[in-house]
Scaffold this motif. Structure first.
Motif, PDB file in Angstrom:
ATOM      1  N   UNK A  22       0.870  -1.285   0.106  1.00 27.93           N
ATOM      2  CA  UNK A  22      -0.078   0.181  -0.009  1.00 27.93           C
ATOM      3  C   UNK A  22       0.872   1.205   0.018  1.00 27.93           C
ATOM      4  N   UNK A  23       0.367   2.370  -0.448  1.00 27.67           N
ATOM      5  CA  UNK A  23       0.766   3.569  -0.578  1.00 27.67           C
ATOM      6  C   UNK A  23      -0.312   4.612   0.187  1.00 27.67           C
ATOM      7  N   UNK A  24       0.101   4.926   1.132  1.00 25.76           N
ATOM      8  CA  UNK A  24      -0.827   6.112   1.844  1.00 25.76           C
ATOM      9  C   UNK A  24      -0.514   7.340   2.023  1.00 25.76           C
ATOM     10  N   UNK A  25      -1.224   8.297   1.499  1.00 26.66           N
ATOM     11  CA  UNK A  25      -0.987   9.791   1.573  1.00 26.66           C
ATOM     12  C   UNK A  25      -1.996  10.506   2.558  1.00 26.66           C
ATOM     13  N   UNK A  26      -1.324  11.662   3.025  1.00 33.71           N
ATOM     14  CA  UNK A  26      -2.078  12.321   3.992  1.00 33.71           C
ATOM     15  C   UNK A  26      -2.033  13.938   3.641  1.00 33.71           C
ATOM     16  N   UNK A  27      -2.314  14.349   2.529  1.00 33.29           N
ATOM     17  CA  UNK A  27      -2.253  15.871   2.129  1.00 33.29           C
ATOM     18  C   UNK A  27      -0.654  16.096   2.188  1.00 33.29           C
ATOM     19  N   UNK A  28      -0.379  17.066   2.848  1.00 35.50           N
ATOM     20  CA  UNK A  28       1.004  17.815   2.982  1.00 35.50           C
ATOM     21  C   UNK A  28       1.591  17.224   4.422  1.00 35.50           C
ATOM     22  N   UNK A  29       0.953  16.217   5.176  1.00 35.12           N
ATOM     23  CA  UNK A  29       1.693  15.914   6.333  1.00 35.12           C
ATOM     24  C   UNK A  29       2.500  14.718   5.880  1.00 35.12           C
ATOM     25  N   UNK A  30       2.255  13.665   5.374  1.00 35.98           N
ATOM     26  CA  UNK A  30       2.964  12.549   5.396  1.00 35.98           C
ATOM     27  C   UNK A  30       2.529  11.555   4.238  1.00 35.98           C
ATOM     28  N   UNK A  31       3.433  10.574   3.929  1.00 33.08           N
ATOM     29  CA  UNK A  31       2.943   9.531   2.924  1.00 33.08           C
ATOM     30  C   UNK A  31       3.804   8.152   3.361  1.00 33.08           C
ATOM     31  N   UNK A  32       3.193   7.168   3.378  1.00 38.53           N
ATOM     32  CA  UNK A  32       3.664   5.693   3.827  1.00 38.53           C
ATOM     33  C   UNK A  32       3.651   4.918   3.126  1.00 38.53           C
ATOM     34  N   UNK A  33       4.668   3.951   2.755  1.00 38.50           N
ATOM     35  CA  UNK A  33       4.759   2.881   1.746  1.00 38.50           C
ATOM     36  C   UNK A  33       4.742   1.720   2.972  1.00 38.50           C
ATOM     37  N   UNK A  34       3.767   0.680   2.558  1.00 38.96           N
ATOM     38  CA  UNK A  34       3.782  -0.352   3.622  1.00 38.96           C
ATOM     39  C   UNK A  34       3.574  -1.688   3.035  1.00 38.96           C
ATOM     40  N   UNK A  35       4.337  -2.868   3.403  1.00 43.33           N
ATOM     41  CA  UNK A  35       4.157  -4.201   3.086  1.00 43.33           C
ATOM     42  C   UNK A  35       4.616  -4.995   3.905  1.00 43.33           C
ATOM     43  N   UNK A  36       4.646  -6.212   3.515  1.00 49.85           N
ATOM     44  CA  UNK A  36       4.867  -7.259   4.540  1.00 49.85           C
ATOM     45  C   UNK A  36       6.130  -7.025   5.411  1.00 49.85           C
ATOM     46  N   UNK A  37       7.294  -6.260   4.699  1.00 54.20           N
ATOM     47  CA  UNK A  37       8.538  -5.969   5.690  1.00 54.20           C
ATOM     48  C   UNK A  37       8.679  -4.945   6.384  1.00 54.20           C
ATOM     49  N   UNK A  38       7.619  -4.059   6.355  1.00 61.83           N
ATOM     50  CA  UNK A  38       7.242  -2.848   7.399  1.00 61.83           C
ATOM     51  C   UNK A  38       6.605  -1.836   6.661  1.00 61.83           C
TER      52      UNK A  38
END
Length: 297
Positions: free
Chosen positions: A225-241
Motif C-alpha cells: 500500500x501507499x497511503x498519502x495524507x495531504x501535506x503531512x506525510x505519505x507511507x509505503x507499507x508491505x510485509x517487511x514494514x
C-alpha cells in the motif's frame, strides 16, 4: 501496426470542469475565480503523467461518439496516449467531473461516470480478444486501475484470469468509492494507492496518520500500500514494514489530480529501478510540483 503500450490505464476518461478561487470558501460562498475545462478522470490523469515521464500508456475506458467525446479522444491522441482500445459508444454520453476548489482546498466535487459504469466489461474486450491478451495469455505488464468501475466489475476483475499476471496498481478515485476496492485488497498482484480517509473506510476505523493507516491495511490483508495524507506525510507499507516521508512544503494552487500524479510518478520511479525510499520521495516531489502549479518531473 500500433506499438504495444507500456502500461494500461483502466477507468475514467472524461472532461474535468474545475472552478478555482484563491480565496478561502465556506458553504454557500459566491466568489470570483476561474473556470476551466481540461481532460480528466483518474485513468486519464495517470496516463498523462506517465506519458510526460516517457511511457506509452493505453486507455481502456468508455467515451461517447458525441462532440465532447470526439474532442476528448483527439486531445488524448495529441498528447501521445494510445486511444485504439477505447470503447466508443453510440448512445452513451461522454462522462464529466465538476469540482470547486478554494484557497482552503477542495470544497466539493461531483463525478458523473455513469457511461463508464453502464459500459461495464465492454471496456475490457481488448484484454480477451487477442489485441492485448487472452484468458490463456493474459496481459503481464502494469495496469493502473481506478475505482470508478462498478463494484461488481471490480469484483470480477479480482477473480478474472485476464489479470492473473498483471501488476495491478489500484486507486479508489474518491473516498465515496473506496469500499468498491475490497475484493482487490488481498489480490496477489495489487498495490493500493489511497489517502488517509480512504484507508479508514477500507478498514472501518480512523487512523491518526499515514503510517498507522498503512499498517492497518497490511493487517487487513493488503499486500502493498501507499497511503498519502495531504501535506503531512505519505507511507509505503508491505510485509517487511512501513516507510514514511514528509512531502516538500509548497504553495498549493490546485488539488484535483494530485493523487493521480503521485501514483503515476511512483510507478515510473519503480520502473526506473528506484528502491522504496527513492520511489516514495520521487512521487512526493512530483505531487508537490503538481499542486504548486508546475509540471511534475
Amino acid at each position: 501496426m500500433t506499438p504495444a503500450p507500456d502500461i494500461l490505464c483502466i477507468g475514467s476518461v472524461l472532461w474535468d470542469i474545475i472552478g478555482r478561487t484563491p480565496s478561502h470558501m465556506r458553504l454557500g460562498a459566491d466568489l470570483p475565480g476561474r473556470i476551466t475545462q481540461v481532460t480528466g478522470g483518474v485513468a486519464m490523469n495517470i496516463a498523462v503523467t506517465l506519458r510526460r515521464f516517457g511511457l506509452r500508456p493505453a486507455l481502456l475506458s468508455a467515451v461517447g461518439r458525441d462532440a465532447p467525446g470526439e474532442a476528448l479522444t483527439a486531445e488524448a491522441a495529441n498528447m501521445g496516449l494510445v486511444i485504439d482500445y477505447l470503447y466508443r459508444s453510440e448512445d452513451l454520453p461522454t462522462d464529466r467531473y465538476m469540482a470547486i476548489e478554494g484557497g482552503n482546498g477542495l470544497i466539493a466535487a461531483i463525478a458523473d461516470a455513469h457511461s463508464l459504469e453502464a459500459a461495464g466489461d465492454k471496456i475490457l474486450r481488448p484484454l480477451e480478444d487477442g489485441r492485448l491478451g487472452t484468458a490463456q495469455r493474459p496481459w503481464d505488464g502494469p495496469v493502473a486501475l481506478d475505482g470508478n468501475l462498478t463494484a461488481d466489475l471490480l469484483a470480477r476483475i479480482s477473480a478474472s484470469p485476464l489479470f492473473r499476471k498483471s501488476d495491478l496498481r489500484v486507486a479508489p478515485a474518491s473516498p465515496g468509492k473506496a469500499e468498491r476496492l475490497l475484493p482487490l485488497i488481498d489480490h496477489a498482484g495489487t498495490t493500493l494507492y489511497v489517502n488517509l480517509e480512504e484507508a479508514g473506510l477500507l478498514c472501518h476505523r480512523e487512523f491518526a496518520n499515514s503510517a498507522d493507516a498503512a499498517k492497518g491495511l497490511i493487517d487487513r490483508g493488503a499486500r502493498r500500500v501507499l497511503v498519502t495524507d495531504g501535506g503531512r506525510s505519505a507511507s509505503h507499507g508491505d510485509g517487511s514494514g512501513v516507510t514514511t516521508q514528509v512531502p516538500p512544503d509548497v504553495l498549493v494552487t490546485r488539488v484535483t489530480g494530485a493523487g493521480d500524479t503521485f501514483m503515476a510518478a511512483h510507478i515510473v520511479a519503480e520502473r526506473d529501478g528506484a528502491d522504496r525510499e527513492g520511489a516514495l520521495a520521487r512521487a512526493l516531489r512530483a505531487a508537490a510540483l503538481y499542486v504548486s502549479g508546475e509540471a511534475p518531473t
